[in-house]
Design an enzyme around this catalytic site. Structure first.
Site, PDB file in Angstrom:
ATOM      1  CD  GLU A 142      38.814  38.122  35.988  1.00  0.00           C
ATOM      2  OE1 GLU A 142      37.913  38.943  36.180  1.00  0.00           O
ATOM      3  OE2 GLU A 142      39.104  37.222  36.804  1.00  0.00           O
ATOM      4  CD  GLU A 161      34.137  40.593  34.635  1.00  0.00           C
ATOM      5  OE1 GLU A 161      33.580  39.496  34.460  1.00  0.00           O
ATOM      6  OE2 GLU A 161      34.866  40.844  35.634  1.00  0.00           O
ATOM      7  CD  GLU A 212      32.239  45.690  41.729  1.00  0.00           C
ATOM      8  OE1 GLU A 212      32.702  45.690  42.888  1.00  0.00           O
ATOM      9  OE2 GLU A 212      32.252  44.683  41.009  1.00  0.00           O
ATOM     10  CD  GLU A 266      35.115  47.030  39.331  1.00  0.00           C
ATOM     11  OE1 GLU A 266      34.943  45.861  39.707  1.00  0.00           O
ATOM     12  OE2 GLU A 266      36.036  47.768  39.742  1.00  0.00           O
ATOM     13  NE  ARG A 319      40.956  39.728  40.013  1.00  0.00           N
ATOM     14  CZ  ARG A 319      39.666  39.955  40.171  1.00  0.00           C
ATOM     15  NH1 ARG A 319      38.795  39.471  39.304  1.00  0.00           N
ATOM     16  NH2 ARG A 319      39.231  40.669  41.199  1.00  0.00           N
ATOM     17  CG  HIS A 366      38.529  42.444  36.822  1.00  0.00           C
ATOM     18  ND1 HIS A 366      37.530  42.211  37.737  1.00  0.00           N
ATOM     19  CD2 HIS A 366      39.470  43.179  37.471  1.00  0.00           C
ATOM     20  CE1 HIS A 366      37.841  42.763  38.893  1.00  0.00           C
ATOM     21  NE2 HIS A 366      39.019  43.359  38.752  1.00  0.00           N
ATOM     22  CD  GLU A 410      31.715  44.320  37.197  1.00  0.00           C
ATOM     23  OE1 GLU A 410      31.643  43.203  36.652  1.00  0.00           O
ATOM     24  OE2 GLU A 410      32.410  44.541  38.215  1.00  0.00           O
ATOM     25  NE  ARG A 460      36.055  37.600  41.613  1.00  0.00           N
ATOM     26  CZ  ARG A 460      35.459  36.445  41.342  1.00  0.00           C
ATOM     27  NH1 ARG A 460      35.792  35.368  42.038  1.00  0.00           N
ATOM     28  NH2 ARG A 460      34.532  36.358  40.398  1.00  0.00           N
ATOM     29  CG  ASP A 492      43.984  71.136  13.157  1.00  0.00           C
ATOM     30  OD1 ASP A 492      45.073  70.555  12.932  1.00  0.00           O
ATOM     31  OD2 ASP A 492      43.898  72.155  13.867  1.00  0.00           O
TER      32      ASP A 492
END
Length: 472
Positions: free
Chosen positions: A360, A132, A214, A134, A362, A271, A222, A341, A53
């Site tokens: 990357e 990655e 973390e 967390e 983030r 990330h 993580e 970062r 359904d």
């Protein structure tokens, strides 16, 4: 019978499976499943599928056109590590029962179309994604919301707020706020549990790189998977969440991938490392900034240009924007830089190998639907390559410490889910190329999120409003 289908029957026989479980992804981003006796595992199943359904799945069909079918993908077969009796698990793709065509709102189908579009573009044949994710491991979670009350309560034996609690005895070793990255046990109370999680993942065929505590107190963790192709990595992320949650449950714990469950400490991000390859050659390696190719820089340009719209898919909850705020290591600044970062796009520089060259992004968090999020990021990057979008100059300063005058020139992420949905409404043509996303998918996503999440939050009194305003 194909080799993949034959392998499914061999696995069922070898494992002694008694039960067949078929999983598929709903629109917002949760695995759904149904279960049958193993006797219903036949060769015809991989052509005819199972009916269900579609009107009962969030964001899908109306009740007057609810019949749908799910056809298992034989390449996804594995023995479920938690279910008893022995259960064979398969991921399915959703189809129309009348035409047998793929369903346009099936997230896995969208991801498969994104991979096909990449190959057809001639830019590359493979997009690798390395998320990655967390998450928090809690001991207790309670919440309620009704017409006259609303509250939540989370607890963790690791929570620094329990440093004075009588635990008969309290043994201490509770990570302080923002100091959970990453002391050894006994301060890291969940090391053994995470090790069991990764061993289960490995038994299920996932390629795990590492696990660790973390930054936040209260059991933030993580686990990183090795990069892989788009669809396979999205499949793996769902299995990852399934294993993490069910392993924690065995220990009497509960896991959440909610981005910001704790006030005044770091939230949980996801990330996402990305790179393009052609015939086994890394296309992001070059002689440009941070050892990147012109293609990679244009890919970054596409990500940054479309980031406000992307965030409606990569950070798709109202809670996501409790994480995307300055001061908690969240990347709210739409800039790029190597080894930085504080920027939305970071270029890792751990290695000079061409094979390691990647970008990357983030901003994303683990509340996202990975099929949709990875596909949207790829489409934004490809738009940057196709249109040679210049990402501008890199920003190699700690963006968190910039003066207000310097920050004025750095674009930032949307401040609310409503703002992100507005951005997606105004900027989604890049997603429609190759029919990867459709107007119907975009419109349904925006409508669903506004009605079921944005408005639902907007209309309810918040508990903290009573602190602020009750005595007015």
């Amino acid at each position: 019978m194909s080799k993949k289908i034959s392998a499914v029957f061999e696995l069922a026989k070898k494992s002694g499976a008694k039960i067949l479980d078929v999983k598929f992804m709903d629109f917002p981003g949760l695995w759904q499943h149904f279960t049958t006796p193993i006797s219903l595992l036949t060769e015809d199943l991989f052509e005819e599928g199972f009916g269900f359904d579609g009107s009962s799945i969030r964001g899908w069909q109306a009740i007057n056109e609810s019949d749908m079918i799910v056809i298992p993908d034989p390449s996804t077969a594995l023995v479920d590590p938690f279910m008893q009796p022995t259960t064979l698990s398969l991921i399915g793709d959703v189809h129309s029962p009348l035409t047998k065509e793929r369903y346009s709102r099936c997230p896995r189908h969208i991801a498969q179309k994104a991979e096909a579009y990449l190959k057809a573009s001639g830019i590359a044949d493979t997009a690798y994604f390395g998320p990655e994710a967390e998450f928090f491991i809690f001991d207790d979670i309670r919440y309620d919301q009704n017409e006259h009350s609303g509250y939540y309560y989370v607890d963790s034996v690791e929570g620094t707020w329990n440093s004075g609690r009588d635990e008969g005895p309290n043994l201490g070793y509770k990570p302080r706020y923002k100091e959970g990255y990453f002391p050894v046990p006994p301060t890291d109370a969940f090391h053994d549990m995470r090790s069991e999680m990764i061993l289960t993942m490995i038994d299920c065929g996932l390629d795990v790189e590492c696990h660790h505590h973390e930054v936040a107190t209260g059991g933030q963790a993580e686990i990183d998977l090795k990069y892989g192709p788009l669809v396979a990595t999205a499949d793996n992320m769902l299995l990852y969440k399934y294993i993490v949650k069910n392993t924690a449950r065995k220990y009497g714990k509960t896991v959440t991938f909610m981005p910001k469950p704790l006030f005044n400490d770091n939230g949980s991000g996801m990330h996402v490392h990305q790179s393009l390859w052609q015939e086994g050659k890394p296309m992001f390696a070059g002689s440009g900034y941070a050892g990147l190719s012109e293609m990679a820089l244009h890919y970054i340009g596409g990500i940054l240009k479309h980031a406000p719209a992307l965030i409606a898919l990569t950070n798709p909850t109202t809670n996501s924007f409790k994480r995307l705020v300055p001061g908690y290591e969240a990347p709210v600044n739409l800039a790029y830089s190597r080894s930085n970062r504080s920027a939305a796009c970071r270029i890792p520089v751990y290695s000079d190998s061409p094979n390691s060259k990647r970008i990357e992004f983030r901003c994303p968090d683990p509340s996202c639907n990975p099929y949709l999020a990875f596909s949207a990021m790829l489409m934004a990057g490809l738009d940057g390559i196709t249109n040679k979008i210049d990402p501008g100059e890199p920003l190699e300063k700690d963006i968190y410490d910039l003066s207000p005058e310097e920050l004025a020139d750095v674009p930032s992420t949307p401040g609310t889910l409503s703002d992100a949905l507005d951005a997606l409404e105004n900027d989604h043509e890049f997603l429609l190329r190759g029919d990867v996303f459709t107007d119907d998918v975009i419109e349904t996503w925006i409508q669903y999120k506004r009605e079921n999440e944005v408005d639902a939050m907007r209309l309810r009194p918040h508990p903290y409003e009573f602190t602020l305003y009750y005595d007015i």
